[in-house]
Design an enzyme around this catalytic site. Structure first.
Site, short mmCIF file in Angstrom:
data_model
loop_
_atom_site.label_atom_id
_atom_site.label_comp_id
_atom_site.label_asym_id
_atom_site.label_seq_id
_atom_site.Cartn_x
_atom_site.Cartn_y
_atom_site.Cartn_z
CG ASP A 129 7.26 -0.10 1.81
OD1 ASP A 129 7.82 -1.16 1.45
OD2 ASP A 129 6.72 0.04 2.93
CG LEU B 104 -2.02 1.05 1.36
CD1 LEU B 104 -1.49 2.35 1.91
CD2 LEU B 104 -2.75 1.29 0.04
#
Length: 333
Positions: free
Chosen positions: A288, A41
């Site tokens: 990320d 995410l």
């Protein structure tokens, strides 16, 4: 228009209730806040945010892969419940500009939960409650067939070692089959091994899964420390060559404040040194943010070295600020 889908797990996060710009470490006890986070995410959000900057700052190549990219072209794929927390998470993702139409909501299931602590050097520790998380049910009851059809129009899919680890052996095999089918039809597969030992039954299971995943990967972005611990790689170059030999197409090895190393099946190779960071506040989402920003750059036709430089700048902003999802609107790429 090329669409990208991120497949994985997002969890409810409990952390110290401090300002996102605070430089103070989180305490072990005391006031807390609820938010949401997950490696895939986070990468999806940073792909959307970096894409905006790349377009605004005119960083696209003369012939970018996608000249009409916008946030809605980035989808998040997971399983959640129909409870208020799941609904709030979906709403938050949509507010971040992500498409949530591929989220599978299952009655009676709930998101996973974890608590996070950050020490004075910005390093994190976690406590998890995810045994019955809804994301583990993503491919149950034949849903892999449905999902394969929904992902057919997508030009790129991204997942991580956590995406693999949370699934049962049977469902992981379904995922590999789905990825192979998508790839045969032209979808590019991107992967970050993001190895988390506690999620795997043993190292053999993890290594076998990564061996199956490697030849399915067009772009692979591991972290050297994780890889050295699992495979015994002595250098980032050793790590990159091992993945390349296993079948990956383009390998970028992240290595914190040290140079990132890249190598491809077409013979490109090299290292890129990241900018110096005055103070590391919180390493949450460093990898990320790198991954999402790198993919945004590559999708816009930017070459590997310049894409890595963009990714390093975004990751540098992230580790200098508390929180997984930080504002990068004023960052000059």
């Amino acid at each position: 228009m090329t669409k990208t889908a991120f497949i994985g797990e997002c969890m409810i996060e409990i952390s110290a209730a401090s300002s996102s710009n605070s430089t103070e470490p989180s305490s072990a006890f005391g006031p807390a806040k609820l938010s949401y986070a997950g490696d895939t995410l986070n990468a999806a959000v940073y792909m959307a945010r970096a894409s905006k900057l790349i377009l605004q700052q005119g960083k696209t190549a003369p012939t970018p892969l996608d000249t009409a990219q916008n946030d809605a072209d980035i989808s998040y794929v997971t399983a959640l419940g129909t409870d208020p927390y799941s609904t709030a998470m979906i709403t938050a993702w949509q507010q971040d500009g992500l498409d949530a139409s591929l989220v599978r909501q299952i009655d009676g299931e709930l998101p996973g939960l974890y608590a996070i602590q950050t020490d004075n050097s910005g390093e994190r520790s976690f406590s998890y409650w995810r045994q019955n998380a809804a994301a583990k049910q993503l491919l149950k009851d034949g849903y892999e067939t449905v999902l394969t059809g929904k992902l057919a129009p997508y030009g790129m899919v991204y997942l991580s070692g956590i995406s693999l680890a949370i699934l049962s052996d049977a469902d992981r095999a379904k995922l590999f089959t789905m990825l192979a089918t998508l790839r045969q039809n032209g979808t590019r597969v991107c992967f970050d091994s993001n190895h988390r030992p506690r999620l795997w039954a043993d190292t053999t299971a993890a290594k076998n899964a990564y061996a199956t995943m490697a030849p399915l990967c067009d772009i692979l972005m591991p972290t050297f420390d994780d890889e050295a611990a699992l495979f015994g790689d002595e250098t980032p170059a050793d790590c990159a060559r091992r993945w390349l030999k296993a079948g990956a197409g383009e390998v970028i090895v992240k290595n914190g404040a040290q140079p990132s190393t890249y190598i491809t099946q077409t013979g490109e190779s090299g290292t890129v040194t990241p900018p110096k960071i005055d103070r590391v506040v919180d390493t949450t989402s460093a990898g990320d943010s790198f991954n999402g920003s790198y993919l945004a750059a590559r999708k816009n036709g930017i070459d590997i070295e310049n894409a890595i430089q963009i990714a390093q700048k975004v990751a540098g902003r992230v580790i200098g600020t508390r929180g997984a999802l930080v504002d990068i609107d004023d960052l000059v790429l």
